[in-house]
Write a protein that holds these residues in place. Structure first.
Motif, PDB file in Angstrom:
ATOM      1  N   PRO A  33      51.743  46.117  41.732  1.00 25.54           N
ATOM      2  CA  PRO A  33      50.881  45.734  40.614  1.00 25.54           C
ATOM      3  C   PRO A  33      50.634  44.220  40.597  1.00 25.54           C
ATOM      4  CG  PRO A  33      53.027  46.515  39.825  1.00 25.54           C
ATOM      5  CD  PRO A  33      53.000  46.691  41.306  1.00 25.54           C
ATOM      6  N   ALA A  34      51.626  43.467  40.976  1.00 24.12           N
ATOM      7  CA  ALA A  34      51.488  42.016  41.123  1.00 24.12           C
ATOM      8  C   ALA A  34      52.364  41.608  42.293  1.00 24.12           C
ATOM      9  CB  ALA A  34      51.946  41.303  39.862  1.00 24.12           C
ATOM     10  N   VAL A  35      51.828  40.784  43.160  1.00 20.44           N
ATOM     11  CA  VAL A  35      52.600  40.315  44.306  1.00 20.44           C
ATOM     12  C   VAL A  35      53.692  39.395  43.771  1.00 20.44           C
ATOM     13  CG1 VAL A  35      52.499  39.055  46.486  1.00 20.44           C
ATOM     14  CG2 VAL A  35      50.601  40.540  45.830  1.00 20.44           C
ATOM     15  N   PRO A  36      54.957  39.647  44.134  1.00 17.91           N
ATOM     16  CA  PRO A  36      56.055  38.821  43.609  1.00 17.91           C
ATOM     17  C   PRO A  36      55.829  37.331  43.878  1.00 17.91           C
ATOM     18  CG  PRO A  36      56.920  40.701  44.808  1.00 17.91           C
ATOM     19  CD  PRO A  36      55.421  40.689  45.026  1.00 17.91           C
ATOM     20  N   GLY A  37      55.978  36.552  42.845  1.00 19.17           N
ATOM     21  CA  GLY A  37      55.844  35.100  42.982  1.00 19.17           C
ATOM     22  C   GLY A  37      54.423  34.597  42.934  1.00 19.17           C
ATOM     23  N   GLU A  38      53.442  35.487  42.925  1.00 22.60           N
ATOM     24  CA  GLU A  38      52.049  35.047  42.954  1.00 22.60           C
ATOM     25  C   GLU A  38      51.674  34.162  41.765  1.00 22.60           C
ATOM     26  OE1 GLU A  38      47.558  36.837  43.482  1.00 22.60           O
ATOM     27  OE2 GLU A  38      49.160  38.178  42.859  1.00 22.60           O
ATOM     28  N   PRO A  39      52.019  34.524  40.524  1.00 25.45           N
ATOM     29  CA  PRO A  39      51.669  33.630  39.408  1.00 25.45           C
ATOM     30  C   PRO A  39      52.310  32.248  39.532  1.00 25.45           C
ATOM     31  CG  PRO A  39      52.272  35.803  38.581  1.00 25.45           C
ATOM     32  CD  PRO A  39      52.612  35.772  40.042  1.00 25.45           C
ATOM     33  N   ALA A  40      53.546  32.201  39.994  1.00 26.45           N
ATOM     34  CA  ALA A  40      54.227  30.905  40.139  1.00 26.45           C
ATOM     35  C   ALA A  40      53.554  30.057  41.219  1.00 26.45           C
ATOM     36  CB  ALA A  40      55.701  31.119  40.475  1.00 26.45           C
ATOM     37  N   VAL A  41      53.188  30.682  42.337  1.00 23.84           N
ATOM     38  CA  VAL A  41      52.511  29.947  43.417  1.00 23.84           C
ATOM     39  C   VAL A  41      51.148  29.465  42.938  1.00 23.84           C
ATOM     40  CG1 VAL A  41      51.484  30.165  45.715  1.00 23.84           C
ATOM     41  CG2 VAL A  41      53.752  31.112  45.280  1.00 23.84           C
ATOM     42  N   ARG A  42      50.411  30.321  42.225  1.00 19.69           N
ATOM     43  CA  ARG A  42      49.093  29.941  41.711  1.00 19.69           C
ATOM     44  C   ARG A  42      49.222  28.755  40.760  1.00 19.69           C
ATOM     45  NH1 ARG A  42      45.594  30.917  37.496  1.00 19.69           N
ATOM     46  NH2 ARG A  42      43.418  31.034  38.116  1.00 19.69           N
ATOM     47  N   ASP A  43      50.173  28.820  39.830  1.00 21.50           N
ATOM     48  CA  ASP A  43      50.368  27.710  38.885  1.00 21.50           C
ATOM     49  C   ASP A  43      50.762  26.424  39.610  1.00 21.50           C
ATOM     50  OD1 ASP A  43      49.713  29.357  36.785  1.00 21.50           O
ATOM     51  OD2 ASP A  43      51.801  29.787  36.238  1.00 21.50           O
ATOM     52  N   TRP A  44      51.608  26.539  40.631  1.00 16.37           N
ATOM     53  CA  TRP A  44      52.032  25.377  41.410  1.00 16.37           C
ATOM     54  C   TRP A  44      50.822  24.748  42.107  1.00 16.37           C
ATOM     55  CZ3 TRP A  44      52.330  24.787  46.892  1.00 16.37           C
ATOM     56  CH2 TRP A  44      52.984  23.629  47.297  1.00 16.37           C
ATOM     57  N   LEU A  45      49.978  25.588  42.725  1.00 19.62           N
ATOM     58  CA  LEU A  45      48.790  25.078  43.405  1.00 19.62           C
ATOM     59  C   LEU A  45      47.804  24.450  42.427  1.00 19.62           C
ATOM     60  CD1 LEU A  45      48.156  27.896  46.031  1.00 19.62           C
ATOM     61  CD2 LEU A  45      48.879  25.548  46.496  1.00 19.62           C
TER      62      LEU A  45
END
Length: 161
Positions: A33-45
């Protein structure tokens, strides 16, 4: 010559690696449903998204647009005799890539983070990967001192688009 001792200079290996990477990403997007860590990586970028950085990446993003790829393709036909001899492969890939991208978008159905439109796979990234993948193939006819930088720049541009 044993299979394991053959040099891996064949662009087929690059194409297979890219295809395998796309397959892994596609399976992750479909299965989870959501790739693990994707929101954190997106926010970091997004933390790096200062106005100058955004301006640079808007320019780089054009490397996946038809207005850049069409003239660049014509230029490659002029520069590489190999491209002229195998025009049907080149043309077929540039037509098949957006068709496959559209089919995958409908199959996967993943929306962009902040929009209702489909987001995976990216049309610009698909077009850039197809074009620069063919550049990597065509660079095989260049001398080593020119081939390596052309291939490295092609890979970096695909990643950046």
């Amino acid at each position: 010559m044993a299979l394991s001792s053959r040099p891996r200079r064949n662009p087929l290996w690059v194409g297979l690696a890219g295809t395998a990477g796309l397959l892994v990403l596609t399976l992750a997007v479909v299965a989870l449903p959501a790739v693990p860590g994707e929101p954190a990586v997106r926010d970091w970028l997004l933390g790096f998204a200062t106005p100058p950085v955004v301006a640079v990446f808007r320019v780089i993003n054009h490397a996946g647009h038809w207005r850049v790829l069409l003239p660049a393709s014509l230029l490659l036909f002029l520069v590489f005799p190999r491209a002229r001899r195998r025009w049907w492969i080149w043309g077929g890939m540039m037509v098949a890539a957006p068709i496959c991208e559209g089919l995958l978008k409908n199959l996967i159905g993943r929306a962009r983070p902040e929009e209702a439109s489909m987001g995976f796979p990216s049309g610009h990234a698909t077009a850039a990967a197809t074009f620069f993948g063919i550049v990597i193939y065509l660079a095989g006819s260049l001398p080593s001192r020119r081939r390596v930088p052309v291939r490295v720049v092609s890979i970096v541009l695909v990643i950046m688009v």
